[in-house]
Design a protein around this motif. Structure first.
Motif, PDB file in Angstrom:
ATOM      1  N   UNK A 119       0.819  -1.215   0.000  1.00 18.01           N
ATOM      2  CA  UNK A 119       0.000   0.000   0.000  1.00 18.01           C
ATOM      3  C   UNK A 119       0.852   1.264   0.000  1.00 18.01           C
ATOM      4  N   UNK A 120       1.918   1.283   0.799  1.00 17.12           N
ATOM      5  CA  UNK A 120       2.752   2.487   0.858  1.00 17.12           C
ATOM      6  C   UNK A 120       3.369   2.789  -0.506  1.00 17.12           C
ATOM      7  N   UNK A 121       3.723   1.744  -1.267  1.00 19.06           N
ATOM      8  CA  UNK A 121       4.321   1.989  -2.574  1.00 19.06           C
ATOM      9  C   UNK A 121       3.254   2.399  -3.590  1.00 19.06           C
ATOM     10  N   UNK A 122       2.067   1.846  -3.484  1.00 16.48           N
ATOM     11  CA  UNK A 122       0.966   2.259  -4.359  1.00 16.48           C
ATOM     12  C   UNK A 122       0.693   3.752  -4.176  1.00 16.48           C
ATOM     13  N   UNK A 123       0.669   4.224  -2.932  1.00 16.35           N
ATOM     14  CA  UNK A 123       0.447   5.649  -2.665  1.00 16.35           C
ATOM     15  C   UNK A 123       1.603   6.475  -3.224  1.00 16.35           C
ATOM     16  N   UNK A 124       2.827   6.012  -3.012  1.00 19.12           N
ATOM     17  CA  UNK A 124       4.002   6.710  -3.546  1.00 19.12           C
ATOM     18  C   UNK A 124       3.950   6.763  -5.068  1.00 19.12           C
ATOM     19  N   UNK A 125       3.615   5.662  -5.699  1.00 12.56           N
ATOM     20  CA  UNK A 125       3.529   5.610  -7.159  1.00 12.56           C
ATOM     21  C   UNK A 125       2.456   6.561  -7.687  1.00 12.56           C
ATOM     22  N   UNK A 126       1.310   6.606  -7.019  1.00  8.39           N
ATOM     23  CA  UNK A 126       0.238   7.506  -7.439  1.00  8.39           C
ATOM     24  C   UNK A 126       0.672   8.965  -7.308  1.00  8.39           C
ATOM     25  N   UNK A 127       1.332   9.303  -6.213  1.00  9.39           N
ATOM     26  CA  UNK A 127       1.827  10.679  -6.044  1.00  9.39           C
ATOM     27  C   UNK A 127       2.894  11.012  -7.090  1.00  9.39           C
ATOM     28  N   UNK A 128       3.748  10.052  -7.400  1.00  9.17           N
ATOM     29  CA  UNK A 128       4.783  10.245  -8.424  1.00  9.17           C
ATOM     30  C   UNK A 128       4.139  10.512  -9.782  1.00  9.17           C
TER      31      UNK A 128
END
Length: 163
Positions: free
Chosen positions: A37-46
């Motif tokens: 989940x933390x990487x999904x959020x990071x990817x979306x923000x990126x």
């Protein structure tokens, strides 16, 4: 047929092959599991930040920040994304024993994303450069973030169906 001094019947051999196939399918399903989940959020923000940052880099004149500052932001974003991608992949591999792989995901989902996202980001940046209207960059950011969330939810559903 003998294996380690043990004779297998044809039925036992078929059962062993079926077990091997179940393990292969299970490993493929695990490797198709969405990012943490933390990487999904990071990817979306990126994905949301990329059009705006590239727009700043490509602007004819300084827009909000000087061009060297936009370049620094862009390089920092790319480096941070690469590092976090490596951390997410390693964490998943340590947790499951299976490497994250995109090749097990349906091509009908990954090909449009792999083609459409770069076109969206670059197209919005060129449109911004030509018109100087930041609405192009904002729209691309919102569309990219929406696509990221949509693909994540689709992959969650895919994993639940195959697991």
């Amino acid at each position: 047929m003998e294996s380690n001094g043990v004779s297998l019947t044809p039925e036992q051999a078929r059962a062993a092959l079926a077990d091997t196939e179940r393990v292969r399918v299970s490993a493929a399903a695990l490797s198709a599991t969405p990012w943490p989940t933390w990487f999904f959020i990071t990817l979306t923000l990126y994905i949301a930040a990329l059009p705006i940052t590239l727009g700043g880099v490509m602007a004819d004149r300084d827009w909000l920040l000087p061009r060297p500052a936009w370049m620094a932001v862009m390089l920092t974003l790319v480096a941070a994304y690469g590092a976090l991608f490596a951390v997410a992949a390693k964490a998943w591999r340590d947790k499951t024993g299976v490497a994250l792989r995109l090749d097990v995901l349906p091509k009908r989902a990954t090909v449009p994303l792999a083609v459409g996202l770069p076109l969206l980001v670059l197209g919005a940046s060129f449109a911004f450069r030509a018109t100087e209207q930041p609405a192009w960059l904002i729209a691309a950011s919102l569309i990219g973030a929406t696509a990221s969330v949509g693909f994540h939810l689709a992959f969650v559903r895919l994993h639940r169906r195959t697991a």
